[in-house]
Design a protein around this motif. Structure first.
Motif, PDB file in Angstrom:
ATOM      1  N   ALA A 197       3.256   7.745  47.464  1.00  0.00           N
ATOM      2  CA  ALA A 197       1.901   8.267  47.640  1.00  0.00           C
ATOM      3  C   ALA A 197       1.753   9.660  47.040  1.00  0.00           C
ATOM      4  CB  ALA A 197       1.553   8.305  49.126  1.00  0.00           C
ATOM      5  N   THR A 198       2.863  10.353  46.850  1.00  0.00           N
ATOM      6  CA  THR A 198       2.831  11.682  46.237  1.00  0.00           C
ATOM      7  C   THR A 198       2.161  11.649  44.869  1.00  0.00           C
ATOM      8  OG1 THR A 198       4.805  12.428  47.435  1.00  0.00           O
ATOM      9  CG2 THR A 198       4.274  13.586  45.398  1.00  0.00           C
ATOM     10  N   ALA A 199       2.382  10.580  44.111  1.00  0.00           N
ATOM     11  CA  ALA A 199       1.769  10.470  42.783  1.00  0.00           C
ATOM     12  C   ALA A 199       0.245  10.456  42.894  1.00  0.00           C
ATOM     13  CB  ALA A 199       2.261   9.212  42.074  1.00  0.00           C
ATOM     14  N   TYR A 200      -0.277   9.729  43.884  1.00  0.00           N
ATOM     15  CA  TYR A 200      -1.732   9.701  44.061  1.00  0.00           C
ATOM     16  C   TYR A 200      -2.242  11.052  44.564  1.00  0.00           C
ATOM     17  CZ  TYR A 200      -6.390   8.647  45.717  1.00  0.00           C
ATOM     18  OH  TYR A 200      -7.749   8.692  45.934  1.00  0.00           O
ATOM     19  N   ALA A 201      -1.493  11.684  45.466  1.00  0.00           N
ATOM     20  CA  ALA A 201      -1.870  13.022  45.925  1.00  0.00           C
ATOM     21  C   ALA A 201      -1.941  13.983  44.742  1.00  0.00           C
ATOM     22  CB  ALA A 201      -0.874  13.531  46.967  1.00  0.00           C
ATOM     23  N   GLY A 202      -1.045  13.793  43.787  1.00  0.00           N
ATOM     24  CA  GLY A 202      -1.055  14.634  42.594  1.00  0.00           C
ATOM     25  C   GLY A 202      -2.277  14.399  41.731  1.00  0.00           C
ATOM     26  N   LEU A 203      -2.727  13.155  41.645  1.00  0.00           N
ATOM     27  CA  LEU A 203      -3.948  12.871  40.892  1.00  0.00           C
ATOM     28  C   LEU A 203      -5.144  13.552  41.556  1.00  0.00           C
ATOM     29  CD1 LEU A 203      -5.680  11.464  38.767  1.00  0.00           C
ATOM     30  CD2 LEU A 203      -5.656   9.404  40.206  1.00  0.00           C
ATOM     31  N   VAL A 204      -5.220  13.459  42.873  1.00  0.00           N
ATOM     32  CA  VAL A 204      -6.311  14.118  43.602  1.00  0.00           C
ATOM     33  C   VAL A 204      -6.295  15.617  43.308  1.00  0.00           C
ATOM     34  CG1 VAL A 204      -7.233  14.675  45.890  1.00  0.00           C
ATOM     35  CG2 VAL A 204      -6.336  12.379  45.427  1.00  0.00           C
ATOM     36  N   LYS A 205      -5.113  16.237  43.370  1.00  0.00           N
ATOM     37  CA  LYS A 205      -4.988  17.666  43.132  1.00  0.00           C
ATOM     38  C   LYS A 205      -5.349  18.006  41.681  1.00  0.00           C
ATOM     39  CE  LYS A 205      -3.717  20.468  45.536  1.00  0.00           C
ATOM     40  NZ  LYS A 205      -2.401  21.042  45.834  1.00  0.00           N
ATOM     41  N   ALA A 206      -4.920  17.172  40.741  1.00  0.00           N
ATOM     42  CA  ALA A 206      -5.214  17.437  39.326  1.00  0.00           C
ATOM     43  C   ALA A 206      -6.706  17.377  39.047  1.00  0.00           C
ATOM     44  CB  ALA A 206      -4.469  16.432  38.439  1.00  0.00           C
ATOM     45  N   VAL A 207      -7.404  16.464  39.711  1.00  0.00           N
ATOM     46  CA  VAL A 207      -8.859  16.384  39.558  1.00  0.00           C
ATOM     47  C   VAL A 207      -9.500  17.653  40.118  1.00  0.00           C
ATOM     48  CG1 VAL A 207     -10.942  15.176  40.326  1.00  0.00           C
ATOM     49  CG2 VAL A 207      -8.962  13.864  39.530  1.00  0.00           C
ATOM     50  N   GLU A 208      -9.038  18.091  41.279  1.00  0.00           N
ATOM     51  CA  GLU A 208      -9.561  19.317  41.891  1.00  0.00           C
ATOM     52  C   GLU A 208      -9.352  20.520  40.979  1.00  0.00           C
ATOM     53  OE1 GLU A 208      -7.477  19.610  45.567  1.00  0.00           O
ATOM     54  OE2 GLU A 208      -8.638  18.044  46.576  1.00  0.00           O
ATOM     55  N   GLN A 209      -8.244  20.541  40.262  1.00  0.00           N
ATOM     56  CA  GLN A 209      -7.911  21.673  39.402  1.00  0.00           C
ATOM     57  C   GLN A 209      -8.496  21.546  37.996  1.00  0.00           C
ATOM     58  OE1 GLN A 209      -3.601  21.843  39.577  1.00  0.00           O
ATOM     59  NE2 GLN A 209      -3.607  22.897  41.559  1.00  0.00           N
ATOM     60  N   GLY A 210      -9.237  20.468  37.764  1.00  0.00           N
ATOM     61  CA  GLY A 210      -9.871  20.289  36.460  1.00  0.00           C
ATOM     62  C   GLY A 210      -8.921  19.918  35.348  1.00  0.00           C
ATOM     63  N   LEU A 211      -7.778  19.315  35.700  1.00  0.00           N
ATOM     64  CA  LEU A 211      -6.791  18.946  34.696  1.00  0.00           C
ATOM     65  C   LEU A 211      -7.065  17.584  34.072  1.00  0.00           C
ATOM     66  CD1 LEU A 211      -3.497  20.077  36.517  1.00  0.00           C
ATOM     67  CD2 LEU A 211      -4.829  21.331  34.809  1.00  0.00           C
ATOM     68  N   VAL A 212      -7.973  16.828  34.682  1.00  0.00           N
ATOM     69  CA  VAL A 212      -8.249  15.456  34.234  1.00  0.00           C
ATOM     70  C   VAL A 212      -9.738  15.316  33.960  1.00  0.00           C
ATOM     71  CG1 VAL A 212      -8.111  13.005  34.854  1.00  0.00           C
ATOM     72  CG2 VAL A 212      -6.345  14.591  35.651  1.00  0.00           C
ATOM     73  N   SER A 213     -10.095  14.683  32.857  1.00  0.00           N
ATOM     74  CA  SER A 213     -11.513  14.446  32.566  1.00  0.00           C
ATOM     75  C   SER A 213     -11.913  13.033  32.968  1.00  0.00           C
ATOM     76  CB  SER A 213     -11.802  14.676  31.075  1.00  0.00           C
ATOM     77  OG  SER A 213     -11.072  13.774  30.280  1.00  0.00           O
TER      78      SER A 213
END
Length: 419
Positions: free
Chosen positions: A355-371
């Motif tokens: 689940a850490t991988a999904y938590a990382g996606l959530v965090k990356a979206v919050e940080q604007g790392l993903v479009s």
């Protein structure tokens, strides 16, 4: 019959070795002298193609045998390892404002974790050498994978795990008949003891970040992802990182695909670490040299990615830097919250490390790392049944509870009225 390995190349000295010249590492640097497996891609192209794979009915990692460091005629374990499902996850994507998200569920492997991929290679390589015993150190999943695959072929094995490893993982080891050493100490302590024991007794060592062939097993996940997406590589792959061997292996698979011309661009690899075990994320953010950076005191609920000194740190750092990816750090609370969020969003039940991988996606979206228009793959590395206590903590954070009722319709109506 020979495989398509040209040689082994030291990451530290650049020296090359014949596969029969060294057992595991560059002898000049001891256990830290990790080497890479280098292939003859022209020979591989003559043995396998995207077209031949289209007609291949082998739904396992062995469909890629010409791309693996094993003989073409090598007998392989009977368990179906790999070719795990890649699920579209439109509801997860919508919650995050992303148009295309997939979840690769490696909890569907025979021992319920990603580590079956590497352990399968370890068993084949050990039997090539005629090894009587295979050994490994693990926080649980690699050990369960090795002992389960060994059980399928009747191979003796000795396992070193921290004594605080989750009971479900220890139960797997004992059920498979492994000789289990519960080490009074950390994973790093178990790793060192395993190295000493394999040297003293002559056992074949599967240890991550020491045995170079483990990356070759782990790379099969990216071969599958790209094939399952019709050879249209995703933009980013999110994966949890502890020892670093998985993300390093994913990178190796992608480099193989680029060398063969099977994909046109390199996905960005996004390594996700727990805040309490963030050696690589810290080194990446600070520009530190992982060869000289000292170990940290690793503490996290995601036991599978708890590593004070990541053993495959050179490959793990290169995987992010060379693909233009990033390391993301998430808290234990964010990890536990991600367990029910992932399960409810796409039906995949993950252990904390997965689940850490999904938590990382959530965090990356919050940080604007993903479009929004990027194509994203999240890799779940282990089943939630590996750590039920962790899953229960996650659902408690989500405010979910079970209701107790009498075996009586009226009492059910009473409870339903309160929900």
């Amino acid at each position: 019959m020979m495989n398509h390995v040209l040689h082994l190349k030291s990451l530290l000295s650049g020296r090359t070795f014949r596969p029969d010249e060294i057992d595991y590492v560059d002898p000049e640097f001891g256990p830290d002298g990790i080497v890479d497996v280098v292939y003859d891609y022209d020979a591989i192209k003559r043995a396998i193609s995207r077209e031949s794979l289209r007609d291949n009915r082998d739904a396992s990692i062995w469909r890629y045998k010409p791309l693996l460091p094993v003989r073409p005629d090598a007998p392989v374990p009977p368990l179906q390892i790999g070719w795990t499902p890649l699920y579209p996850a439109p509801r997860l994507g919508a919650l995050l404002g992303l148009r295309q998200v997939w979840v690769k569920d490696d909890g569907r492997n025979p021992t319920a974790s990603f580590k079956d991929r590497a352990s399968a290679i370890a068993v084949v390589k050990a039997q090539e050498r005629g090894a009587e015993i295979i050994t490994t150190a693990s926080t649980g999943n690699a050990a369960a994978a090795l002992s389960g695959i060994c059980a399928s072929v009747g191979q003796a094995n000795v396992i070193f795990v921290p004594e605080k490893a989750p009971p479900a993982k220890v139960a797997q080891l004992l059920a498979y008949g492994a000789t289990v050493m519960l080490v009074r100490g950390t994973y790093d302590d178990a790793f060192e003891l395993c190295l000493q024991a394999s040297d003293a007794y002559g056992w074949y060592n599967r240890n991550t970040g020491f045995n170079p062939y483990m990356s070759e097993g782990k790379k099969t996940a990216t071969l599958e992802i790209c094939e399952q997406l019709g050879w249209q590589a995703p933009d980013r792959i999110f994966v949890s990182v502890g020892d670093g061997c998985i993300i390093g292996g994913l990178h190796k698979g992608l480099k193989d695909l680029m060398a063969l011309g099977w994909i046109e661009r390199m996905p960005k690899l996004m390594g996700v670490q727990a805040a309490g075990s963030n050696y690589l994320a810290e080194a990446w953010e600070r520009g530190e040299d992982v060869l000289t950076k000292p170990p940290i005191d690793a503490q996290t609920v995601a036991d599978s990615i708890s590593a004070g000194l990541p053993r495959d740190r050179l490959k793990a750092m290169a995987a992010v830097k060379e693909t233009g990816g990033a390391y993301v750090t998430v808290s234990d609370d964010e990890i536990l919250t991600a367990i029910p969020a992932l399960a409810r969003g796409c039906g995949v039940f993950a252990e904390p490390a997965g689940a850490t991988a999904y938590a990382g996606l959530v965090k990356a979206v919050e940080q604007g790392l993903v479009s929004a228009d990027e194509r994203i793959v999240v890799l779940n590395t282990g089943s939630g049944l590996k750590d039920v206590a962790g899953a229960m903590k996650g659902v408690e954070r989500a405010g979910t509870q079970a209701y107790r009722v009498d075996a009586d319709l009226e009492d059910l109506k009473r409870v339903m009225a309160t929900i």
